[in-house]
Structures are given as structure tokens and as C-alpha cells.
Scaffold this active site. Sequence first.
Site, PDB file in Angstrom:
ATOM      1  N   GLY A   1       0.771  -1.230   0.000  1.00  0.00           N
ATOM      2  CA  GLY A   1       0.000   0.000   0.000  1.00  0.00           C
ATOM      3  C   GLY A   1       0.799   1.276   0.000  1.00  0.00           C
TER       4      GLY A   1
ATOM      5  NE  ARG B   1      -1.079   3.050  -5.508  1.00  0.00           N
ATOM      6  CZ  ARG B   1      -2.308   3.201  -5.979  1.00  0.00           C
ATOM      7  NH1 ARG B   1      -2.495   3.970  -7.033  1.00  0.00           N
ATOM      8  NH2 ARG B   1      -3.332   2.616  -5.398  1.00  0.00           N
TER       9      ARG B   1
ATOM     10  CB  CYS C   1     -20.757   7.366 -25.587  1.00  0.00           C
ATOM     11  SG  CYS C   1     -20.448   7.698 -27.317  1.00  0.00           S
ATOM     12  CD  GLU C   2     -20.749   6.015 -19.734  1.00  0.00           C
ATOM     13  OE1 GLU C   2     -21.284   6.811 -18.919  1.00  0.00           O
ATOM     14  OE2 GLU C   2     -21.250   4.923 -20.070  1.00  0.00           O
TER      15      GLU C   2
ATOM     16  CE1 TYR D   1      -4.154  -2.142  -8.390  1.00  0.00           C
ATOM     17  CE2 TYR D   1      -2.598  -0.453  -7.722  1.00  0.00           C
ATOM     18  CZ  TYR D   1      -3.187  -1.677  -7.517  1.00  0.00           C
ATOM     19  OH  TYR D   1      -2.818  -2.451  -6.441  1.00  0.00           O
TER      20      TYR D   1
END
Length: 430
Positions: A245, A286, A355-356, A383
Site C-alpha cells: 500500500g 503500485r 460516450c460517458e 492500475y
Amino acid sequence: MNPLPYAHLGRTADNELLLDGVPLSRVAEDFGTPTYVYARNAIESAYRALSNAFGDRSHQICYAVKANSNQAILALLARLGAGFDIVSGGELARVLAAGGAPHKIVFSGVGKRRDEIEAALAAGIGCLNVESAAELARISGIAHAMGRIAPISLRVNPDVDAKTHPYISTGLKDNKFGIPIEHAPALYRQAARDPHLDVVGIDCHIGSQLTDVTPFSDAAQRVLALLDQLVLEGIELKHLDLGGGLGIRYTDETPPTATDWVHAVVNIVDAHPIARHLPIYLEPGRFLVGPAGVLLTRVEYLKPHPTDGKSFAIVDAAMNDLMRPALYSSVMAIEPVTPHPNGPTATWEIVGPVCETGDFLGHARNLALQQDDLLAILGAGAYGFSMASNYNTRGRPAEVLIDNGQCHVVRPREPAESLWANEIIPAHLL
């Protein structure tokens, strides 16, 4: 120009953006856009920094595969000696295919299916991180049926506030993850009596993109308090898994260094008379791959507002390629690959063609832009592709690895016909 956040990024004398010394304009010319580009040296450097921070202290780094599961990256980390933190049967198969050592694999996740547990036991993985009493019973039954002894660790929920986005906070009592730490002793006693289970460790993971070491220290202290209870009951462990994390810099964050993180947990663990002899597992994702990657995208159209409304730079990457901004409202640095130092600067919404209205990659970016410009979205190694989809029947981007100045395609761009290759039209509809 803004200062670049990572050492493996640079600019030429005329300000062209480089990744590990390679001009990103050349990558776009050779492989098109949108394209994810990763720097091998950056991944290796991050891994070595974390491992070296332990010195001679016994430890195991288990890379969180969900961050970026490309086979080239898994193979690279396996060669460096990494273990792997997996959350699905698919990730198990990926790691094994890439040469990962089974005994260095830990299997997390709240919803392991029967076939996934069977595959994990058949492969001989190092540990199953158990997240509920029901899962413990299932693993025992499967191990009994297979004639095996399942190595298990309980993932405890220490109820520590990681102070991160609620969608990536995993260590609070209201989160779905883990076993409440106060309920863990009873389950450990049950597991220790079970002839089909081998209790090997304690596991916790409190969240992602943490920019302060205090929550890590708090969680370690609560895990050690549980260890004290287990010792009194004669339950011996073989490792402490303190999760992952650690955050990275996306824009103006100042996350801890690898050394800060390691020392924060080691100083607490090694003050404990028993824990000091146990290997420490960490599960970074990450931190190892995020800074190493960029998403290259090209400006298709500029749509300036004629008065005082928003102006849009419409690029060829979209929310299906990079979900983080739409899903988490994440802010990621966006840099021009070939800037226009004397061009007029305007405030742009960086949006994609999906299309959002939620299809955005960056809000209110002050940039001097022209149509066909290349942009690089930084910190996209984690990610990014792993969360990409085919929404709007869009093929996922290519992935390219830069290794010693050479560019290698590690996943080609998906052609349109591959998107329906596994679909079947019933004969009566033809």
C-alpha cells in the site's frame, strides 16, 4: 515546464520528453497511440531499493500482481527474486507461466472459489491468506479431499484508518476484507487443531496509496499484540505479512521512501522478542511499477469554448484505457511530449472519445496544445492496463517495455476482430 516527478523521466535540450533516455515521440511513431510504456530500470530500481532497505533482515517481497500483470513484468520481478501476492486463479496461472516460484506465492482475496483453492494447493503455493471462517472451513475440506496440508495465514482486519480513498481502504472494520482482529484468536485455535491446515503466519493489509508511515506502524503494533496471544496458546508462526500500500507521487504528494516504510515496520517488529526472528513479508504493487509507466495518447481534436465554458482536448485514450481518474477521481500528471514553449496556454479538460461524461483523464490542465500533439500521463504503470476494458468495443492499448534503450512490444494492440473472437452467433440467427 513542470519539474518531472521521477528520475527516469527527462527532456532533451529542446524539451522533448524521454522515458529512460528514449524519446516518447519515437515510441508513438513506432507503436501508435494509446500505448502504455514501461521502463525496466525503474522497476528494478524500486525493487532493489525496497529489498536493500531490509539489509540482512529476513524478508520476502511479494509483488501485488493486480497492479500490473503483464508477463514481462512478472518475469522480470521473478528473476529479481520476488514473490507474488495474487487474488485470483488467473493471477496464479499468470505467475506460474512467467516463472514465479510457487513457494513464494501468497493468495489473498475474500472470495476464493473451490477450483482456485485446488489449483493453489496443487501448485504448492506458500500461503493462503484466509479472510473468513467460511473460507477456512472450505480450505480444510479441500485439503482433506486432496490429501494435502494447506499452509494458511489469517488476514486480520486491524481497524486502522489508512487515510486514503475509501474505495482503496481495506483495514477498517466496515471494509469487506479480513477477519476482525478480536475474532482471530478463536479461528487460530481452530486452525491449529485441524490436521489438514498448517498455520504459517499472520497477514494484514490496510489500504493503498498511503502517504504516511503511521498507519503501517499502527497496524504492525496491533498484529504483534495478536502474536502475543498466539504465543501464550502455543501457536507458532513462520512469518509476518504486513501487506502493501505504499503510495507514489502522482502530482504533489510526498510519500515515504522505501527506507521509511521498511524502517517503520522493522523498528516495531524487531523490538518484539519473538517477532524479531520471523521473516517480514511485504506486498507492494503500485510502488514497484506505478512510476515506471506512462500512457501515451494523442490529441485528436481541440474543442475550445467560445466564451467562458470549459474547453476540451479530446484524446485517443479513454476511461476504458485508464480507469483511475473516472473511478477514483484520481489526479495524474499530464505532460506534453513535445511542448510548444511559445504557444498560447489555455485551461483544458483532457477527455476521451467514450460516450460517458465520466470519460476524463484530467481536469483543468493549463497547457499549450495543438491538434495531433502527444501527451504522456505519468505514473500509469500501476492500475492502468490491468484495469482496462473493451468498453465501446475499443481494443486495449499496446504495452511496450524499454530495456537498455531498446523498445520491446510486450503486448500488441488488440485488433477489432479479437474483441468478438470468442462470441458465438447461434445458427438460427445467421
